[in-house]
Every structure is written in C-alpha cells, then in structure tokens.
Design a protein around this motif. Sequence first.
Motif, short mmCIF file in Angstrom:
data_model
loop_
_atom_site.label_atom_id
_atom_site.label_comp_id
_atom_site.label_asym_id
_atom_site.label_seq_id
_atom_site.Cartn_x
_atom_site.Cartn_y
_atom_site.Cartn_z
N THR A 188 0.95 -1.16 -0.01
CA THR A 188 -0.10 0.01 0.14
C THR A 188 0.84 1.26 -0.02
OG1 THR A 188 -0.21 0.04 2.55
CG2 THR A 188 -1.86 -1.18 1.14
N ILE A 189 0.42 2.12 -0.54
CA ILE A 189 1.07 3.56 -0.65
C ILE A 189 -0.12 4.67 -0.63
CG2 ILE A 189 1.29 3.54 -2.94
CD1 ILE A 189 3.73 5.16 -2.85
N SER A 190 -0.18 5.57 0.24
CA SER A 190 -1.13 6.75 0.43
C SER A 190 -1.14 7.36 -1.09
CB SER A 190 -0.72 7.57 1.82
OG SER A 190 0.50 8.59 1.31
N VAL A 191 -2.27 8.17 -1.24
CA VAL A 191 -2.47 8.99 -2.42
C VAL A 191 -1.48 9.98 -2.60
CG1 VAL A 191 -3.91 10.35 -3.95
CG2 VAL A 191 -4.68 8.33 -2.88
N PRO A 192 -1.20 10.89 -1.49
CA PRO A 192 -0.23 11.92 -1.46
C PRO A 192 1.16 11.32 -1.80
CG PRO A 192 -1.83 12.36 0.16
CD PRO A 192 -2.05 11.00 -0.15
N SER A 193 1.41 10.48 -0.98
CA SER A 193 2.93 9.55 -1.20
C SER A 193 3.12 9.10 -2.77
CB SER A 193 3.04 8.39 -0.29
OG SER A 193 2.86 8.99 0.95
N CYS A 194 2.10 8.69 -3.18
CA CYS A 194 2.07 8.27 -4.64
C CYS A 194 2.37 9.39 -5.59
CB CYS A 194 0.79 7.43 -5.05
SG CYS A 194 0.90 6.50 -6.61
N ILE A 195 1.79 10.53 -5.67
CA ILE A 195 1.92 11.78 -6.17
C ILE A 195 3.15 12.22 -5.94
CG2 ILE A 195 1.07 13.86 -6.67
CD1 ILE A 195 -1.83 12.94 -6.10
N THR A 196 3.68 12.32 -4.70
CA THR A 196 5.18 12.68 -4.23
C THR A 196 6.02 12.01 -5.09
OG1 THR A 196 4.26 13.56 -2.43
CG2 THR A 196 6.60 13.24 -2.48
N GLN A 197 5.98 10.54 -4.84
CA GLN A 197 6.96 9.72 -5.68
C GLN A 197 6.78 10.14 -7.17
OE1 GLN A 197 6.10 5.52 -6.69
NE2 GLN A 197 8.19 5.19 -5.58
N PHE A 198 5.59 10.19 -7.87
CA PHE A 198 5.68 10.60 -9.22
C PHE A 198 6.30 11.98 -9.44
CE2 PHE A 198 3.50 13.20 -12.26
CZ PHE A 198 3.85 12.49 -13.42
N HIS A 199 6.03 12.83 -8.63
CA HIS A 199 6.64 14.06 -8.80
C HIS A 199 8.29 14.12 -8.96
CE1 HIS A 199 7.83 18.32 -8.41
NE2 HIS A 199 8.39 18.10 -7.13
N PHE A 200 9.07 13.38 -7.92
CA PHE A 200 10.45 13.31 -7.97
C PHE A 200 11.01 12.33 -9.10
CE2 PHE A 200 9.74 14.82 -3.40
CZ PHE A 200 10.62 15.86 -3.60
N PHE A 201 10.23 11.29 -9.29
CA PHE A 201 10.67 10.43 -10.26
C PHE A 201 10.43 11.16 -11.78
CE2 PHE A 201 8.36 8.11 -13.72
CZ PHE A 201 9.40 7.23 -14.23
N GLY A 202 9.20 12.06 -11.99
CA GLY A 202 9.22 12.52 -13.13
C GLY A 202 10.09 14.00 -13.46
N SER A 203 10.49 14.49 -12.32
CA SER A 203 11.17 15.66 -12.24
C SER A 203 12.78 15.16 -12.49
CB SER A 203 11.43 16.36 -10.87
OG SER A 203 10.31 16.82 -10.66
N LEU A 204 13.24 14.09 -12.02
CA LEU A 204 14.61 13.49 -12.36
C LEU A 204 14.79 12.82 -13.79
CD1 LEU A 204 14.95 12.07 -8.88
CD2 LEU A 204 16.35 13.96 -9.62
N VAL A 205 13.59 12.21 -14.08
CA VAL A 205 13.67 11.98 -15.34
C VAL A 205 13.52 12.86 -16.62
CG1 VAL A 205 12.41 10.56 -17.56
CG2 VAL A 205 12.48 9.63 -15.20
N THR A 206 12.83 13.93 -16.53
CA THR A 206 12.86 15.11 -17.06
C THR A 206 14.40 15.67 -17.06
OG1 THR A 206 10.86 15.64 -16.63
CG2 THR A 206 11.89 17.29 -17.56
N THR A 207 14.83 15.78 -15.95
CA THR A 207 16.16 16.45 -15.66
C THR A 207 17.43 15.82 -16.64
OG1 THR A 207 15.47 17.27 -13.63
CG2 THR A 207 18.03 17.34 -14.10
N GLU A 208 17.06 14.29 -16.47
CA GLU A 208 18.09 13.46 -17.20
C GLU A 208 18.00 13.83 -18.62
OE1 GLU A 208 19.59 9.04 -17.44
OE2 GLU A 208 18.36 9.58 -15.91
#
Length: 322
Positions: free
Chosen positions: A97-117
């Motif tokens: 399980t992962i909370s909705v805010p935690s899921c969106i937070t994970q997506f935020h950092f994942f997406g930001s780092l992929v974009t930066t790459e």
Amino acid sequence: MQLMERGKGENQTAVMEFILLGFGDLPELQTLLFLVFLVIYIATMAGNILIIVLVVTDQHLHSPMYFFLGNLSCLETCYSSTILPRVLASLLTGDKTISVPSCITQFHFFGSLVTTECYLLAAMSYDRYLAICKPLHYGTSMNGRLCIQLAAGSWISGFLICTIVSCVMSQLIFCGPNEIDHFFCDFIPLIQLSCSNTSQITPVIYIFSFLDAVSPFLLTLMSYICIIATILQISSTTGRQKAFSTCSSHLIVVALFYGTIMIVYMVPKSGTLRALNKVFSLFYTVLTPLANPLIYSLRNREVKEALINTVRRAVTLTKNPN
C-alpha cells in the motif's frame, strides 16, 4: 469517455491509498527479487558516488564533459533512491500500500529526475557537438559559465515542469479501483484510476510531456546527426575512431535511456507488450542508473586512469598514515 465520466451521480468513497501490485504475481520469487534489487541498489549508489568523487577530486577530470557526467551521476543516485527503497520495502514486508499523497510525491520526484536527465543528456550531446564539430571554438564556447548555466537549467526545467504537472494531478479525485499494476507510481495508471473528468487535464499533461522528453530528445538527435556527419568527413580511420571514442559512451547511454522510454510510453500496449511493460520499465528506472557508471568507466580511459590513481593514493595513505 466511460473513464472520464465515472463517478458522476454515484455516491463513491474517495480512495485514500493505492496498492502497488509490483511483482506480486511472482510470490515464490519475492526473496530472490529482494536480494537482486538490493545488490543493484548498492552497486548503483556505489558506482555513481564513485564517479562523483573522481570528478571532484581528480584534476584531469575537471572539464565540461566530466562536469556533466558528475551531474548525471548525482541525478542517478537520487533517481534510484526515489523508486528502489520503496520496492525493497514492499518485497521485504509484503506491504504494497501507498497513500495517495505519497504516490503523487513519488511521481513528482521520479518525473522531475527523468525530465532533468533528458535535458542533461541534451546538454552533454551539445558539449560533444562543440568538441567534435567546432573544435577550434570549443575552449571559448563551452566555458565554465555556460556549463553551470546548462546544468542549472536542466535541473530547474526538470523540476519546474513536473511541479506544474504534479499540482494538476493532485487535484484529481480517486474513488474507484485502487490497484496499480506497476512497481512505482506513474502518471498513466494514475490518470486511468481517476474518477475526475480528465478531458482537460490530459492535454495539459501531454503538452508538458512533450516539453519534458521530446524537445530534449530532438536536440540530442540533431547534435548526433551533426557529429556523425562530421566524423564521416574525417579522412583517416584513426581520426574517425578517436573522434567517435569521445562520444561513444554517451551515445550508448542515450540509446539505452530513450530506447526503453519509447517502448514503455509510445508503443501501443497490447498482448505481449502489455505483459512486458514492467520489464521494460525496469531498464530505464533500475538498470540504466546501474549501467551508466559502468559504461563511462569501462569505455573511458581518463576515468579508468583517475580510478587507478585514486586507488594508488588510498593504498599509499594506508601504508604511510603519517
């Protein structure tokens, strides 16, 4: 349209957490997968931190190419830490399980780092373009100020764009199924699970996705078209090999990164490809950060020499502590 209209007129309870199914369809391999991912995570962190240390401490690596490589390795350590610790915890405890805010937070950092790459790879390809196609102007063009501007621009652009997307996604309401058939929170499953009207949100996300990946990819592609054209014009075989060797490591990293991303996000998901989606996602989220330091260290003479010199200095200090 059924997805967009789902929940209208229905009294549904808002979903507070998701279930990341991950590799739950392989219960007999959970321990093995935990050990494999743990080794990969440790090797990824050690390899990329070693690259950062070499770039910072060795004077021979104080050049634009290695400045960007240090940034890339720093990014990869953050990138791996966004996904793998959560996967390891899930495999170890069985808690998916992962909370909705935690899921969106994970997506935020994942997406930001992929974009930066994406932007960093474009900056590195521009560096190689200047070095090979404009060698006489390279020293003055790719100066310290421009290097810092390109690196800072990559980080700022990556996080700024994905912050906007994450803010938009945080407005979504989830009230239906809460199972995500993936090992991390990605934007496509989140959009599919939302019971909000996504007809206006989806175009915004795709516009920013174009800015995220397609535009830096086109810049990278144009740089390498010019680089290859210049290399082919070199008359001697030795000259061509020497010129190509300066960008071959970066070209391998670009091909591996963008190749798997295109398969995951652009190829229609049907039949076998749908089943292999998680496998292809592993390549750019888990294996690429592991492969980058190996590719650059094994194929780069200067990095290997810096590593040998560092080991020698460490051995000398150990033998002669005074």
